[in-house]
Motif scaffolding. Structure first.
Motif: not given
Length: 216
Positions: A88-105
């Protein structure tokens, strides 16, 4: 800990902060005893898939680090994105990748941060004997070795002026225990200094001495 291991730990910490921020109500973020294992699993899954320049990001290499917003993240493991979605930390693939991008930043901000102004790291107690006494700063990489340390690749330039805050007796004990080159190559942190049995013995002795009391 080698440089790459340190960067992976920084990435995991950035991921934990994002999980805690975005995971309100998620079982993955609700139990402090579990989140370390959860974040460690995610970091192990995804960190090796990141570009090498990102894995080794430092202040010195910051110009070569890609912008997380421009990264396609095509190599992101399915196991990573599916886990975020299933918890439940992301709704879909794009949401998961967006979380990853923010963590990378966040990770890049930490890994590429400029070194501290070492004079601003002043401690209240001697970092060896732990007494509250007047302190001096000990160049952990002695200045006389800076040129050689850079040429030989012992340390990055940003670390050359790192210091430890020591009382004068402990400062003197350090310089009597090892040559400047040995200090630069092998004893360039307080933890490394305190691995030496002779300096451990000295610190135990010094910790029991009252500052300013002359002994006959």
């Amino acid at each position: 800990m080698d440089a790459n291991s340190a960067q992976r730990c920084m990435f995991q910490d950035a991921l934990v902060r994002r999980i805690m921020r975005l995971g309100q109500g998620s079982s993955a973020a609700s139990d402090d005893s579990d989140i370390d294992d959860f974040a460690s699993y995610l970091a192990d899954e995804v960190f090796p898939s990141l570009p090498e320049t990102l894995q080794r990001a430092t202040y010195e290499t910051r110009e070569a680090v890609p912008d997380s917003d421009d990264m396609g993240l095509d190599n992101t493991p399915v196991s990573f994105t599916d886990t975020l979605i299933s918890y439940g930390l992301a709704d879909d693939l794009e949401g998961a990748l967006q979380l990853l991008r923010k963590a990378i930043g966040d990770y890049v901000d930490d890994a590429c941060a400029p070194p501290p102004i070492w004079s601003a790291t002043r401690a209240l107690e001697c970092e060896m004997c732990e007494r509250r006494v007047p302190l001096t700063y000990h160049h952990l990489i002695p200045r006389s070795t800076h040129a050689k340390a850079l040429k030989k690749g012992w340390h990055p330039e940003s670390m050359l002026n790192s210091v430890a805050w020591l009382c004068r007796p402990c400062h003197t004990a350090v310089h009597r225990a090892a040559s400047n080159e040995d200090l630069a190559r092998n004893l360039y942190t307080v933890d490394l200094l305190m691995e030496r049995e002779d300096l451990q013995r000295w610190a135990r002795y010094a910790s029991k001495q009252r500052f300013g009391v002359r002994r006959g």
